[in-house]
Design an enzyme around this catalytic site. Structure first.
Site, PDB file in Angstrom:
ATOM      1  N   SER A 139       0.847  -1.196   0.000  1.00 42.46           N
ATOM      2  CA  SER A 139       0.000   0.000   0.000  1.00 42.46           C
ATOM      3  C   SER A 139       0.881   1.244   0.000  1.00 42.46           C
ATOM      4  O   SER A 139       2.010   1.206   0.512  1.00 42.46           O
ATOM      5  CB  SER A 139      -0.874   0.017   1.253  1.00 42.46           C
ATOM      6  OG  SER A 139      -1.585   1.234   1.347  1.00 42.46           O
ATOM      7  N   TYR A 152      -1.632  -0.851  10.895  1.00 41.27           N
ATOM      8  CA  TYR A 152      -1.875  -1.141   9.468  1.00 41.27           C
ATOM      9  C   TYR A 152      -0.747  -0.579   8.608  1.00 41.27           C
ATOM     10  O   TYR A 152      -0.196  -1.281   7.749  1.00 41.27           O
ATOM     11  CB  TYR A 152      -3.218  -0.560   9.024  1.00 41.27           C
ATOM     12  CG  TYR A 152      -3.451  -0.759   7.533  1.00 41.27           C
ATOM     13  CD1 TYR A 152      -3.720  -2.028   7.023  1.00 41.27           C
ATOM     14  CD2 TYR A 152      -3.357   0.311   6.636  1.00 41.27           C
ATOM     15  CE1 TYR A 152      -3.893  -2.228   5.658  1.00 41.27           C
ATOM     16  CE2 TYR A 152      -3.538   0.117   5.273  1.00 41.27           C
ATOM     17  CZ  TYR A 152      -3.804  -1.151   4.792  1.00 41.27           C
ATOM     18  OH  TYR A 152      -3.962  -1.345   3.427  1.00 41.27           O
TER      19      TYR A 152
HETATM   20  N1  LIG Z   1      -9.090  -0.461  -0.502  1.00 44.74           N
HETATM   21  C1  LIG Z   1      -8.058   0.317  -0.224  1.00 44.74           C
HETATM   22  O1  LIG Z   1      -8.182   1.548  -0.066  1.00 44.74           O
HETATM   23  C2  LIG Z   1      -6.663  -0.283  -0.153  1.00 44.74           C
HETATM   24  C3  LIG Z   1      -5.553   0.574  -0.271  1.00 44.74           C
HETATM   25  C4  LIG Z   1      -4.277   0.040  -0.216  1.00 44.74           C
HETATM   26  C5  LIG Z   1      -4.110  -1.325  -0.045  1.00 44.74           C
HETATM   27  N2  LIG Z   1      -5.191  -2.137   0.080  1.00 44.74           N
HETATM   28  C6  LIG Z   1      -4.969  -3.574   0.285  1.00 44.74           C
HETATM   29  O2  LIG Z   1      -5.644  -4.306  -0.713  1.00 44.74           O
HETATM   30  C7  LIG Z   1      -5.881  -5.632  -0.241  1.00 44.74           C
HETATM   31  C8  LIG Z   1      -7.299  -6.036  -0.595  1.00 44.74           C
HETATM   32  O3  LIG Z   1      -8.204  -5.248   0.144  1.00 44.74           O
HETATM   33  P1  LIG Z   1      -9.535  -4.655  -0.495  1.00 44.74           P
HETATM   34  O4  LIG Z   1      -9.357  -3.208  -0.655  1.00 44.74           O
HETATM   35  O5  LIG Z   1      -9.979  -5.449  -1.660  1.00 44.74           O
HETATM   36  O6  LIG Z   1     -10.540  -4.844   0.766  1.00 44.74           O
HETATM   37  P2  LIG Z   1     -11.787  -5.784   1.013  1.00 44.74           P
HETATM   38  O7  LIG Z   1     -12.831  -5.553  -0.040  1.00 44.74           O
HETATM   39  O8  LIG Z   1     -12.170  -5.557   2.432  1.00 44.74           O
HETATM   40  O9  LIG Z   1     -11.183  -7.265   0.837  1.00 44.74           O
HETATM   41  C9  LIG Z   1     -10.358  -7.841   1.789  1.00 44.74           C
HETATM   42  C10 LIG Z   1     -10.258  -9.332   1.538  1.00 44.74           C
HETATM   43  O10 LIG Z   1      -9.396  -9.902   2.543  1.00 44.74           O
HETATM   44  C11 LIG Z   1     -10.040 -11.019   3.113  1.00 44.74           C
HETATM   45  N3  LIG Z   1      -9.674 -11.214   4.507  1.00 44.74           N
HETATM   46  C12 LIG Z   1      -9.721 -10.291   5.514  1.00 44.74           C
HETATM   47  N4  LIG Z   1      -9.419 -10.879   6.691  1.00 44.74           N
HETATM   48  C13 LIG Z   1      -9.206 -12.187   6.424  1.00 44.74           C
HETATM   49  C14 LIG Z   1      -8.888 -13.306   7.220  1.00 44.74           C
HETATM   50  N5  LIG Z   1      -8.756 -13.215   8.560  1.00 44.74           N
HETATM   51  N6  LIG Z   1      -8.730 -14.506   6.633  1.00 44.74           N
HETATM   52  C15 LIG Z   1      -8.890 -14.631   5.288  1.00 44.74           C
HETATM   53  N7  LIG Z   1      -9.187 -13.609   4.476  1.00 44.74           N
HETATM   54  C16 LIG Z   1      -9.362 -12.405   5.046  1.00 44.74           C
HETATM   55  C17 LIG Z   1     -11.534 -10.721   2.998  1.00 44.74           C
HETATM   56  O11 LIG Z   1     -12.270 -11.936   2.962  1.00 44.74           O
HETATM   57  P3  LIG Z   1     -13.252 -12.485   4.124  1.00 44.74           P
HETATM   58  O12 LIG Z   1     -13.792 -11.317   4.864  1.00 44.74           O
HETATM   59  O13 LIG Z   1     -14.274 -13.266   3.359  1.00 44.74           O
HETATM   60  O14 LIG Z   1     -12.366 -13.351   4.943  1.00 44.74           O
HETATM   61  C18 LIG Z   1     -11.601 -10.025   1.638  1.00 44.74           C
HETATM   62  O15 LIG Z   1     -11.726 -10.968   0.615  1.00 44.74           O
HETATM   63  C19 LIG Z   1      -5.579  -5.601   1.266  1.00 44.74           C
HETATM   64  O16 LIG Z   1      -4.320  -6.195   1.499  1.00 44.74           O
HETATM   65  C20 LIG Z   1      -5.533  -4.124   1.590  1.00 44.74           C
HETATM   66  O17 LIG Z   1      -4.689  -3.839   2.687  1.00 44.74           O
HETATM   67  C21 LIG Z   1      -6.465  -1.648   0.014  1.00 44.74           C
END
Ligand SMILES: NC(=O)c1ccc[n+]([C@@H]2O[C@H](COP(=O)([O-])OP(=O)(O)OC[C@H]3O[C@@H](n4cnc5c(N)ncnc54)[C@H](OP(=O)(O)O)[C@@H]3O)[C@@H](O)[C@H]2O)c1
Length: 259
Positions: A139, A152
């Protein structure tokens, strides 16, 4: 044997988009997250639309035994992981001392521990075959300290640093590691970890489709480090050039929960 991609966090947001991109290229999939019904629905969609084979593993990656079970289940399948996408992750907005410890530890376990374990499990096979791609989702948060989301930001600094170092170690092996640095992106992320009402998210988000496409391309090319979108690239540059005191203050102001 057909190519297979293991995507964690495939039940939502970026993970879902990565799964769709792999399937569109005819790559078979192993999908991992906790919400099995979401994974099953995505698996059905991809099998029907793209005729790929999709295996679902519902697992909580915050639990070490569950991560081990994922490794064992995948290794028992008649497939080879050619692509590993460590995408599962979560944040938690709020002052550190007032936030429950459990939540902080879950961030370390999912964002860092599971990512290291899965990379260590599947990299040797890629190296033996002289072919493979690791895509870790870091990130722009990992480029500076993040007051009000401190753990985080620190986990993402780990992911950025670990993956970039790994990409160097892998030179000449046929295997590459890429770290993707999204900025604020319109997924379930802010509703899970709070932060939807912070200045960071109110000042504009990218679409998960756009971010995933850009990260996917960088991974296929073997680019070590990719920041998505011009706004995020400008932020990355300003963080490098700005005095640390200013960088800390801006990150704090962007993350401070409203109210
Ligand atoms: N969205 C942003 O602004 C942003 C910015 C920078 C980086 N990121 C990174 O992008 C990545 C994807 O996030 P996203 O934005 O797509 O968010 P999201 O829509 O909340 O998706 C997160 C995913 O991680 C899974 N997850 C969370 N806790 C888990 C656990 N304990 N065991 C297994 N799976 C788990 C969730 O699945 P379940 O809940 O079904 O387990 C979900 O599929 C993350 O690493 C996040 O840090 C996001």
């Amino acid at each position: 044997m057909s190519k297979t991609a293991l995507v964690t966090g495939a039940s939502s947001g970026l993970g879902q988009e990565f799964a769709r991109l792999f399937a569109a290229d005819g790559t078979d999939l192993v999908l991992v997250a906790r919400r099995r019904e979401r994974l099953d629905a995505l698996a059905r969609e991809l099998r029907d639309a793209r005729k790929v084979s999709v295996h679902v593993i519902a697992a909580d990656l915050a639990v070490a035994d569950e991560v081990e079970r994922v490794v064992r289940e995948v290794q028992a399948l008649p497939l080879e992981i050619e692509f590993l996408v460590n995408n599962a992750g979560l944040g938690n907005v709020g002052p550190f001392a007032a936030s429950p410890l459990g939540r902080q530890m879950v961030m370390v376990d999912v964002n860092v521990r599971a990512l290291v374990r899965l990379t260590h499990a599947f990299l040797p096979g890629m190296l033996t075959r002289g072919r493979g791609r690791v895509l870790n989702i870091g990130s722009t948060a990992g480029l500076q300290p993040g007051p009000f989301d401190a753990v985080y930001y620190a986990t993402k600094a780990f992911v950025n640093s670990f993956t970039e170092a790994l990409s160097y170690e892998l030179k000449g092996t046929g295997v590459t590691a890429t770290v993707s640095l999204p900025g604020a992106t319109a997924t379930e992320f802010p509703s899970v970890g709070g932060g939807g009402d912070t200045r960071l998210f109110r000042s504009g988000v990218m679409s998960p489709t756009e971010v995933a496409r850009d990260a996917y391309r960088a991974m296929q090319r073997g680019t070590p480090f990719v920041v998505h979108g011009w706004k995020n690239r400008a932020l990355a540059l300003s963080v490098r050039l700005g005095p640390r005191s200013v960088v800390r203050a801006i990150a704090g102001a962007m993350n401070k929960p409203a109210g």
